[in-house]
Enzyme design. Structure first.
Site, short mmCIF file in Angstrom:
data_model
loop_
_atom_site.label_atom_id
_atom_site.label_comp_id
_atom_site.label_asym_id
_atom_site.label_seq_id
_atom_site.Cartn_x
_atom_site.Cartn_y
_atom_site.Cartn_z
N ALA A 48 52.48 28.46 45.33
CA ALA A 48 52.21 29.22 44.09
C ALA A 48 53.23 30.34 43.95
CB ALA A 48 50.82 29.81 44.14
N ARG A 50 54.86 33.36 40.76
CA ARG A 50 54.58 34.01 39.47
C ARG A 50 55.41 33.35 38.38
NH1 ARG A 50 54.96 40.01 40.55
NH2 ARG A 50 56.90 39.17 41.36
N GLY A 139 56.57 42.84 62.03
CA GLY A 139 57.39 41.67 61.71
C GLY A 139 57.35 40.59 62.77
N LYS A 210 49.61 49.43 58.95
CA LYS A 210 49.83 48.73 60.23
C LYS A 210 49.15 49.47 61.38
CE LYS A 210 54.21 46.87 58.57
NZ LYS A 210 55.62 47.20 58.33
#
Ligand code: NDP
Ligand code: HSE
Length: 443
Positions: A48, A50, A139, A210
């Site tokens: 998906a 935009r 990350g 985080k």
């Protein structure tokens, strides 16, 4: 003899931006290795986005693209939904819709976890699904697995580190090359490090999200934003790097999570911090992240690696996809060890007077006799003791830049000191407060 067909696991990628494209690229590139290691084939059935018209650096047949992310979450043919849209509205709907169908959701979305973690994990448990989120913190560093699996024997008095690649890139470029803030920020955006809303990075909120996830993993409580101290890097000026260097420090945006087990208190804070020039933290440059975890059994362990960007983040997402594949192969009822929650115990937010360190205060003042004495007496009234003073000519004519460091004090005393100093008519700008993280020297 004909080889057994490899079972196929269908992945739906919601979001095909920086991270989504990295995941698709590396799933395609490492297909053979992953198949050999996992015994299944991970196939991206749908994605998906935009905009269907955007040119992308990865190839996926147009028929597999949609603008309806919820349709992917609800599609019975999709086994694992990867939410890589970001934000907390569509991302939340997609996550809850997939979990309500007992699917596995893999996410890199720390903002979502921080705002709606309790609801999401409850939905996963209720419907027998799973929510995996390794890419949400630091990350490519597998810090979530480290905390929940490798370090399961420990209690965690202190976890601290550099958790935002964008800010670390900006601070290290400003310090090393004197590159102006706005130019380095634009570069961090171009390299795919920054959030869609970059104020989340530079104002400290991405790091705070985080830190909240790490605090929850280590201590089993959700720390709300208003219970943290959160300050960003926008007011750190080139002069602060020079002042810090003269004092023997570098400047890093740190997240610090401290638990005082004797008092039953937890503090979570994010702020630019002076770290000793010879410490490992001071050498962590660019988009690298570093997390120092002190456990009561293991001692201190340190994790360093790329904390932002397409490839490092894709590595963490694919790690979760591999765990998801394992869970699907084991069948309903299987759980990963890393999904267990840490017990909270007694764990109240620490009051400001219990949060202690040394401080760096930069003031722009009128350059005339008696000003330093007035500042010093305002500090003395709050029982804050000055350790060092540096004075330079400021850029403004007739003004001076005054840099003070303090002996150890606490957040409450510093707040009242700064209010008092801010009221002095000889102080021309809002004071800048940085914390001094001497603990960052301990490995
Ligand atoms: P991007 O903005 O690059 O990508 C977002 C993707 O979501 C785009 O493909 C966009 O479509 C799509 N999208 C946006 N809104 C919708 C919608 N309503 N319906 C369907 N698709 C939509 O973000 P990133 O890839 O950088 O980040 C994704 C997530 O990963 C965020 O949660 C972020 O915090 C997290 N993260 C990012 C890291 C990084 O280094 N960038 C590192 C670790 C985590 P289109 O392409 O058409 O605009
Ligand atoms: N914007 C984030 C950062 C992405 O710069 O660290 C990684 O979470």
């Amino acid at each position: 003899m004909k080889a057994e067909p490899v079972p196929v696991i269908a992945v739906g990628l919601c979001g095909l931006g920086t991270v989504g494209q990295g995941v698709l690229k590396h799933l395609q590139r490492a297909r053979g290795d992953l198949e050999a290691r996992l015994g299944v084939r991970l196939v991206v059935r749908r994605a998906a986005v935009r905009s269907l018209r955007k040119v992308r650096g990865v190839r996926l047949p147009a028929a597999r693209l949609t603008t309806d992310a919820l349709a992917i979450a609800r599609d019975p043919a999709i086994d694992i939904v990867c939410e890589l849209i970001g934000g907390t509205t569509v991302a939340r709907q997609v996550t809850l819709a997939a979990l309500a169908r007992g699917k596995i959701v893999v996410s890199a979305n720390k903002a979502l976890i921080c705002a709606h973690g309790a609801e999401i994990f409850a939905a996963a448990r209720r419907h027998g699904g799973h929510f995996l989120f390794e890419a949400s913190v630091a990350g490519g560093i597998p810090i979530i697995k480290a905390l929940r699996e490798g370090l399961v024997a420990n209690r965690f008095p202190r976890i601290f580190g550099i958790l935002n690649g964008t800010c670390n890139y900006i601070l290290s470029e400003m310090a090393a090359r004197g590159t102006p803030y706005a130019r380095v920020l634009a570069e961090a955006k171009r390299l795919g490090y920054a959030e869609a809303d970059e104020s989340l990075d530079v104002q400290g909120w991405d790091t705070a999200h985080k830190a909240a996830v790490l605090a929850w993993l280590a201590h089993g409580v959700w720390v709300r934003p208003e219970q943290m101290i959160v300050e960003g890097i926008e007011r750190v000026a080139p002069a602060d790097f020079a002042n810090a260097a003269a004092l023997g420090y570098g400047i890093k945006l740190l997240a610090i999570i401290e638990r005082d087990y004797a008092r039953g208190e937890l503090s979570v804070r994010v702020h630019p911090t002076l770290v000793p020039a010879g410490s490992v933290m001071a050498t962590v440059a660019g988009a690298l992240n570093a997390v120092s975890v002190t456990g009561d059994v293991v001692g201190t362990t340190l994790y360093i690696g790329r904390g932002a960007g397409q490839d490092a983040t894709a590595s963490a997402v694919i790690g979760d996809l591999a765990d998801a594949a394992l869970l699907l192969r084991q069948g309903a009822g299987a759980r990963l060890m890393s999904e267990r929650l840490a017990p909270a115990g007694e764990c109240r937010p620490a009051p400001l007077r219990h949060i202690r360190c040394r401080y760096y205060v930069r003031l722009t003042v009128v350059d005339r006799p008696g000003v330093l004495a007035r500042v010093a007496s305002a500090m003395a009234r709050s029982k804050v003791s000055i350790a060092t003073v540096i004075q330079h000519a400021a850029e403004r004519p007739g003004a001076a830049s005054l840099v003070l460091t303090t002996h150890e004090s606490d957040e409450q005393s510093l707040r009242s000191t700064l209010q008092a100093i801010g009221r002095l008519e000889s102080v021309l700008e809002q004071p800048l407060l940085l914390r001094i993280g001497d603990f960052a020297d301990r490995r």
